[in-house]
Every structure is written in C-alpha cells, then in structure tokens.
Design a protein around this motif. Structure first.
Motif, mmCIF file in Angstrom:
data_model
loop_
_atom_site.group_PDB
_atom_site.id
_atom_site.type_symbol
_atom_site.label_atom_id
_atom_site.label_comp_id
_atom_site.label_asym_id
_atom_site.label_seq_id
_atom_site.Cartn_x
_atom_site.Cartn_y
_atom_site.Cartn_z
ATOM 1 N N ALA A 103 0.823 -1.208 0.000
ATOM 2 C CA ALA A 103 0.000 0.000 0.000
ATOM 3 C C ALA A 103 0.857 1.258 0.000
ATOM 4 C CB ALA A 103 -0.925 -0.004 1.214
ATOM 5 N N TYR A 104 1.943 1.263 0.804
ATOM 6 C CA TYR A 104 2.739 2.475 0.944
ATOM 7 C C TYR A 104 3.837 2.611 -0.116
ATOM 8 C CZ TYR A 104 0.425 3.432 5.356
ATOM 9 O OH TYR A 104 -0.521 3.725 6.317
ATOM 10 N N THR A 105 4.024 1.582 -0.945
ATOM 11 C CA THR A 105 4.972 1.697 -2.053
ATOM 12 C C THR A 105 4.273 1.771 -3.406
ATOM 13 O OG1 THR A 105 5.229 -0.723 -2.149
ATOM 14 C CG2 THR A 105 6.824 0.513 -0.815
ATOM 15 N N GLU A 106 3.025 1.303 -3.474
ATOM 16 C CA GLU A 106 2.291 1.319 -4.736
ATOM 17 C C GLU A 106 0.994 2.115 -4.654
ATOM 18 O OE1 GLU A 106 1.611 -2.697 -5.913
ATOM 19 O OE2 GLU A 106 3.707 -3.293 -5.669
ATOM 20 N N GLY A 107 0.533 2.409 -3.422
ATOM 21 C CA GLY A 107 -0.771 3.017 -3.243
ATOM 22 C C GLY A 107 -1.842 1.936 -3.220
ATOM 23 N N ALA A 108 -2.957 2.205 -2.541
ATOM 24 C CA ALA A 108 -3.997 1.180 -2.442
ATOM 25 C C ALA A 108 -5.343 1.814 -2.109
ATOM 26 C CB ALA A 108 -3.635 0.157 -1.369
ATOM 27 N N ASP A 109 -6.386 1.168 -2.577
ATOM 28 C CA ASP A 109 -7.753 1.519 -2.224
ATOM 29 C C ASP A 109 -8.244 0.422 -1.279
ATOM 30 O OD1 ASP A 109 -10.185 2.793 -2.160
ATOM 31 O OD2 ASP A 109 -10.941 1.840 -3.984
ATOM 32 N N ILE A 110 -8.477 0.769 -0.009
ATOM 33 C CA ILE A 110 -8.781 -0.222 1.019
ATOM 34 C C ILE A 110 -10.277 -0.255 1.290
ATOM 35 C CG2 ILE A 110 -8.315 -0.934 3.393
ATOM 36 C CD1 ILE A 110 -5.682 0.659 3.173
ATOM 37 N N LYS A 111 -10.841 -1.464 1.201
ATOM 38 C CA LYS A 111 -12.264 -1.664 1.437
ATOM 39 C C LYS A 111 -12.450 -2.698 2.546
ATOM 40 C CE LYS A 111 -13.210 -0.994 -3.502
ATOM 41 N NZ LYS A 111 -13.809 -1.613 -4.727
ATOM 42 N N PRO A 112 -13.565 -2.628 3.258
ATOM 43 C CA PRO A 112 -13.821 -3.644 4.290
ATOM 44 C C PRO A 112 -14.055 -5.009 3.656
ATOM 45 C CG PRO A 112 -15.737 -2.237 3.979
ATOM 46 C CD PRO A 112 -14.635 -1.624 3.181
ATOM 47 N N VAL A 113 -13.689 -6.051 4.389
ATOM 48 C CA VAL A 113 -13.822 -7.412 3.889
ATOM 49 C C VAL A 113 -14.987 -8.141 4.554
ATOM 50 C CG1 VAL A 113 -12.679 -9.655 3.669
ATOM 51 C CG2 VAL A 113 -11.353 -7.544 3.369
ATOM 52 N N ARG A 114 -15.050 -8.062 5.891
ATOM 53 C CA ARG A 114 -16.041 -8.854 6.632
ATOM 54 C C ARG A 114 -17.271 -8.046 7.076
ATOM 55 N NH1 ARG A 114 -11.015 -10.560 8.395
ATOM 56 N NH2 ARG A 114 -10.549 -12.749 7.956
ATOM 57 N N SER A 115 -17.261 -6.764 6.837
ATOM 58 C CA SER A 115 -18.407 -5.956 7.245
ATOM 59 C C SER A 115 -18.571 -4.805 6.261
ATOM 60 C CB SER A 115 -18.209 -5.405 8.663
ATOM 61 O OG SER A 115 -17.155 -4.455 8.695
ATOM 62 N N ARG A 116 -19.544 -3.972 6.510
ATOM 63 C CA ARG A 116 -19.808 -2.864 5.610
ATOM 64 C C ARG A 116 -18.849 -1.705 5.840
ATOM 65 N NH1 ARG A 116 -25.493 0.634 5.379
ATOM 66 N NH2 ARG A 116 -24.820 2.089 3.727
ATOM 67 N N TRP A 117 -18.244 -1.651 7.053
ATOM 68 C CA TRP A 117 -17.478 -0.472 7.435
ATOM 69 C C TRP A 117 -16.043 -0.809 7.799
ATOM 70 C CZ3 TRP A 117 -20.312 3.614 6.270
ATOM 71 C CH2 TRP A 117 -21.704 3.499 6.323
ATOM 72 N N LEU A 118 -15.157 0.129 7.502
ATOM 73 C CA LEU A 118 -13.806 0.130 8.070
ATOM 74 C C LEU A 118 -13.865 0.947 9.352
ATOM 75 C CD1 LEU A 118 -11.607 0.905 4.933
ATOM 76 C CD2 LEU A 118 -11.674 -1.257 6.174
ATOM 77 N N TRP A 119 -13.314 0.394 10.431
ATOM 78 C CA TRP A 119 -13.383 1.098 11.718
ATOM 79 C C TRP A 119 -12.019 1.690 12.058
ATOM 80 C CZ3 TRP A 119 -17.996 2.158 13.440
ATOM 81 C CH2 TRP A 119 -19.069 1.317 13.118
ATOM 82 N N ILE A 120 -11.989 3.002 12.209
ATOM 83 C CA ILE A 120 -10.757 3.736 12.505
ATOM 84 C C ILE A 120 -10.762 4.124 13.974
ATOM 85 C CG2 ILE A 120 -9.282 5.660 11.859
ATOM 86 C CD1 ILE A 120 -9.904 3.637 9.594
ATOM 87 N N ALA A 121 -9.772 3.667 14.717
ATOM 88 C CA ALA A 121 -9.686 3.991 16.144
ATOM 89 C C ALA A 121 -9.317 5.460 16.337
ATOM 90 C CB ALA A 121 -8.660 3.093 16.825
#
Length: 239
Positions: A103-121
């Motif tokens: 991700a940090y060398t090529e860039g990435a689009d991150i999506k949740p896998v097991r739920s609808r949301w990505l949770w950011i602490a």
C-alpha cells in the motif's frame, strides 16, 4: 611434420594467453559477484531509509537483501557470457505487513472485507492490543469492555456510524489514549476528567493510501551507481 611444429608453436604461444584470459574471466566473475552483493545491500539500506523518511516506523525492517555472492554462484551461459544477480525482498510472510508495504509503495484503495465499514480507532483509545491494531473485535477480545466500557453504535452527522463508550475518564491534560473506565464506585481515577460520550471508532466505507516510498526511484539510483561499484570490485580482485 610441419603441422606438428605449428601445433607445438601454438601451444607454447597461446598457452600463457589462455591462462591469462581465464584469469581475467574469473576476475570479472568475482567482481560481478561482489558488485551484486554490494548493490543488493545498498538497495536494502536505501529502501529502509526511504521508508523511515516516509514515516513508516519499523516497517522497513521487513526489507532484506541477498545475492549470488552468498552462494558463490555464477550463471555461465553457453555463448561464453555469464550473469550474477542480487535481490531486495520482503522477508516476512505476514499478510498484514506485506499488504502495508504494498500500500505504501504502490498506493492502495482499502475496502472492508467482513463488514460494511472500516473502523478507525480515535486517539482516545489504545492504538494496538498486543501486536495487533485495535479493532472493535480486538476491543471485545482484549477485555476492553470492562477496562474502558462497552461499545455502542450511534449515527454520525454524515450518516456513517460511530462506536462510542459512555461515562469514561480521560486525562485532564489531554494526553492521548488515556480513556479508562470509572472506578467500581463510579468515581474518576486520579488525573482524569469525566467524558459522558467518547468516540472510540469512526466507521467509513473505504479509504485510500497514497504511496510514500518511490521504489522505482531507489532502484534507478542503485543502477546508476552499479558501474562504479563493479569497477571498485574489479580493482579488489587484482590484490
């Protein structure tokens, strides 16, 4: 008889030359092995430095290097040439670490896998638990329901969800990651103030990571230095 004399002459005349040519070939091969090792190690060092400069913490420690020098192996070709090589690689098998480096060398689009949301602490709660990044599941598994409080889902102003903890204490001076539960008597712990409503996680549908390290630039810089690295190594073989 004359032909035999010619062969004897050629054997005496070319023999020393052939030995000298073989010595030159071995010197070139040895220099190439040394150069491939130096270039690989330099690539590792420069990649780690670039990752540190990209504020990637200790992620660069997963970068390693090796070369044919370690095995003393030269790949000789049928046409008379040869090759040696060195590589810089990711030494861990951790999917999380490999994914982060990609991700940090090529860039990435991150999506949740097991739920609808990505949770950011948020900054009020622990960033990690053990060796793992804090998530709502890790919150539950790590006993933070009792250490801080149970999570409750509420909608945000933009319609995305929040996971919140009610009636907790945070550091009075605003120190990060200081959330604690109230005591059994319902009182605050020393040095804390009460927060009726603390956001622990912010839910987002997806996020992007832009590349922080230009691996192609690092590789190009090493290639530019490679001829001089080889010449220096060739000089060492004459000693």
């Amino acid at each position: 008889m004359a032909g035999m004399k010619v062969q004897v002459f050629l054997g005496k005349y070319l023999g020393p030359y052939r030995q000298y040519q073989q010595l030159l070939d071995r010197r070139r091969e040895a220099a190439a092995l040394i150069a491939s090792e130096r270039a690989a190690q330099l690539g590792k060092t420069e990649t780690r430095r670039a990752m540190q400069g990209g504020r990637l913490g200790r992620l660069g420690q997963a970068i390693e290097a090796t070369s044919d020098y370690r095995k003393g192996t030269v790949h000789r070709q049928s046409g008379g040439g040869f090759s040696t090589s060195g590589i810089v690689y990711v030494r861990t098998k951790s999917d999380r670490t490999v994914g982060a480096i990609e991700a940090y060398t090529e860039g990435a689009d991150i999506k949740p896998v097991r739920s609808r949301w990505l949770w950011i602490a948020t900054d009020d709660i622990p960033r990690v638990t053990g060796r793992y990044r804090m998530t709502p599941q890790k919150w539950k598994d790590g006993g933070f329901d009792s250490k801080i409080g149970p999570l409750e889902i509420v909608p945000s102003v933009n319609g995305n969800p929040l996971l919140v903890v009610k009636n907790v204490g945070v550091n009075i001076a605003g120190r990060k990651r200081s959330a604690r539960s109230l005591t059994r008597r319902g009182t605050l712990r020393k040095g804390q103030i009460e927060k009726k409503f603390l956001v622990a996680f912010i839910g987002i549908p997806r996020t992007s990571r832009s590349a922080r390290v230009n691996i192609a630039a690092v590789r190009y810089a090493i290639r530019q230095k490679l001829p001089q690295i080889y010449l220096d190594a060739l000089g060492r073989t004459a000693r």
